[in-house]
Design a protein around this motif. Sequence first.
Motif, PDB file in Angstrom:
ATOM      1  N   MET A 284       0.823  -1.253  -0.224  1.00  0.00           N
ATOM      2  CA  MET A 284      -0.075   0.021   0.148  1.00  0.00           C
ATOM      3  C   MET A 284       0.829   1.238   0.050  1.00  0.00           C
ATOM      4  O   MET A 284       1.737   1.460   1.001  1.00  0.00           O
ATOM      5  CB  MET A 284      -0.786   0.112   1.238  1.00  0.00           C
ATOM      6  N   PRO A 285       0.901   2.096  -1.006  1.00  0.00           N
ATOM      7  CA  PRO A 285       1.654   3.216  -1.142  1.00  0.00           C
ATOM      8  C   PRO A 285       1.699   4.213  -0.099  1.00  0.00           C
ATOM      9  O   PRO A 285       0.679   4.356   0.427  1.00  0.00           O
ATOM     10  CB  PRO A 285       1.290   3.719  -2.510  1.00  0.00           C
ATOM     11  N   HIS A 286       2.877   4.685   0.416  1.00  0.00           N
ATOM     12  CA  HIS A 286       3.079   5.997   1.224  1.00  0.00           C
ATOM     13  C   HIS A 286       2.667   5.801   2.693  1.00  0.00           C
ATOM     14  O   HIS A 286       2.219   6.598   3.247  1.00  0.00           O
ATOM     15  CB  HIS A 286       2.208   7.100   0.603  1.00  0.00           C
ATOM     16  N   LEU A 287       2.934   4.433   3.062  1.00  0.00           N
ATOM     17  CA  LEU A 287       2.622   4.133   4.404  1.00  0.00           C
ATOM     18  C   LEU A 287       3.879   3.705   5.085  1.00  0.00           C
ATOM     19  O   LEU A 287       3.770   3.147   6.415  1.00  0.00           O
ATOM     20  CB  LEU A 287       1.607   2.913   4.543  1.00  0.00           C
ATOM     21  N   ASP A 288       4.902   4.149   4.477  1.00  0.00           N
ATOM     22  CA  ASP A 288       6.384   3.680   5.037  1.00  0.00           C
ATOM     23  C   ASP A 288       6.563   4.324   6.397  1.00  0.00           C
ATOM     24  O   ASP A 288       7.101   3.708   7.296  1.00  0.00           O
ATOM     25  CB  ASP A 288       7.546   4.245   4.202  1.00  0.00           C
ATOM     26  N   ASN A 289       6.071   5.468   6.620  1.00  0.00           N
ATOM     27  CA  ASN A 289       6.201   6.324   7.864  1.00  0.00           C
ATOM     28  C   ASN A 289       5.018   6.095   8.842  1.00  0.00           C
ATOM     29  O   ASN A 289       4.953   6.730   9.852  1.00  0.00           O
ATOM     30  CB  ASN A 289       6.473   7.749   7.576  1.00  0.00           C
ATOM     31  N   TRP A 290       4.141   5.336   8.702  1.00  0.00           N
ATOM     32  CA  TRP A 290       3.121   5.099   9.726  1.00  0.00           C
ATOM     33  C   TRP A 290       3.552   4.293  10.681  1.00  0.00           C
ATOM     34  O   TRP A 290       3.511   3.002  10.466  1.00  0.00           O
ATOM     35  CB  TRP A 290       1.930   4.214   8.856  1.00  0.00           C
ATOM     36  N   TYR A 302      -5.432  10.428   5.681  1.00  0.00           N
ATOM     37  CA  TYR A 302      -3.874  10.402   6.207  1.00  0.00           C
ATOM     38  C   TYR A 302      -3.025  10.963   4.962  1.00  0.00           C
ATOM     39  O   TYR A 302      -1.976  11.713   5.531  1.00  0.00           O
ATOM     40  CB  TYR A 302      -3.541   8.588   6.308  1.00  0.00           C
ATOM     41  N   LEU A 303      -3.272  10.493   3.614  1.00  0.00           N
ATOM     42  CA  LEU A 303      -2.266  11.214   2.852  1.00  0.00           C
ATOM     43  C   LEU A 303      -2.691  12.470   2.746  1.00  0.00           C
ATOM     44  O   LEU A 303      -1.703  13.303   2.443  1.00  0.00           O
ATOM     45  CB  LEU A 303      -2.879  10.212   1.460  1.00  0.00           C
ATOM     46  N   LYS A 304      -3.746  12.892   2.778  1.00  0.00           N
ATOM     47  CA  LYS A 304      -4.348  14.463   2.763  1.00  0.00           C
ATOM     48  C   LYS A 304      -3.464  15.102   3.886  1.00  0.00           C
ATOM     49  O   LYS A 304      -2.785  16.317   3.588  1.00  0.00           O
ATOM     50  CB  LYS A 304      -5.786  14.606   2.876  1.00  0.00           C
ATOM     51  N   ILE A 308       0.506  14.305   0.355  1.00  0.00           N
ATOM     52  CA  ILE A 308       0.814  13.090  -0.716  1.00  0.00           C
ATOM     53  C   ILE A 308      -0.077  13.094  -1.756  1.00  0.00           C
ATOM     54  O   ILE A 308      -1.233  12.756  -1.635  1.00  0.00           O
ATOM     55  CB  ILE A 308       1.049  11.785   0.238  1.00  0.00           C
ATOM     56  N   ASP A 309       0.723  13.040  -2.957  1.00  0.00           N
ATOM     57  CA  ASP A 309      -0.134  13.027  -4.232  1.00  0.00           C
ATOM     58  C   ASP A 309      -0.089  11.493  -4.662  1.00  0.00           C
ATOM     59  O   ASP A 309       0.845  11.084  -4.799  1.00  0.00           O
ATOM     60  CB  ASP A 309       0.645  13.971  -5.395  1.00  0.00           C
TER      61      ASP A 309
END
Length: 345
Positions: A284-290, A302-304, A308-309
């Motif tokens: 799942m993209p862009h959850l590295d820092n979760w 969360y992305l908003k 994060i685009d």
Amino acid sequence: MLNKITATTKTLLLVLVFTFTIAVILGLIFFNTTDYWDNFWNFWPGFLGGIIAIVLFINQIEIDKSEKKKTKDDEVRKEIFQRYLDFQDDMLTNIVKLLLDFEPSLREDDSVTQNKQLASSLVTLMYYVEDGQNRRFELQKYLDNNELEDNRLLDFNDVSMQLDSIITDESNKTVVDIVRQSYPDLKASIDYRFANKIKSDQNSNKVQNDIILGSWILNKWSAQHAKYLVGVSTIDKRILGIFKITNPEYIDVDPNFENRIYFGNGTETIKSVDKDDNKNNLIMPHLDNWTARNPVLYYKQYLKSKNIDLSKEIPSIAKEFNISVDEFEHLNDRDIIIVRTPRLG
């Protein structure tokens, strides 16, 4: 203005209106004379003005009292919340140290002394988890649902799952037996965890799906109004299972865990969990820092919040959800709920 009128003030105003109405009706029926109405209109405007002024004064006093009480309640809640966070941070530090005691690579031997030390660590860890779960439950009496979803709060499910792995690990049998014999109050908890392990082994696929479907600490209304539930791995945020929420009215509090939501009866499986064959699943993209302690988040929200685009990754994600790119783009901020669990990778 109406929402700032207290119950007492509304009652007084209703009594005043009722009295005025009765006076008018009596005048029309019994005293319908010029003198009566002259006196009526000379008396009532001043009387009404005075009474309304008094009523509004009383109303303001009650509003001030209410706001002071609310401010005081908020301060108490903040203090309780902060105390819990301090307790949680201290406990988490100790839990991490205790979990490391069971890391196979750090064990020197299988001596009696080491087994006794590990038994002591296991006992402490079990008491920590029980105490943490009890305090988290007590905290729910003071906080609203939005506060309970605060990312700083630890969901003890993750720690409890790690404890399950330790207790049911064959290499820890001697240690677990020592605890069974020496701490009768913990025997029931150990037996319960073993029973869950056996149940999991007997009905692997359903149990793996159930790990994603519940039970989670989040707002019931939010759960019922979401569109998808996605389970991801703790380590790399790889998709483990995807469920579409089709019957939200069946999403409810798990009867086995008070104030935790179970999704199972209100969902349709899009991607079933397969623990042995998920290595190639989409991450799942862009959850590295979760790294928040709360293992639940609303993906698009969360992305908003992180600016994060997602536009480049939408086609691949939409494919996993079996929907079009346009359908995915029209999903709202809280339509996709992501949950993570260490039990499936």
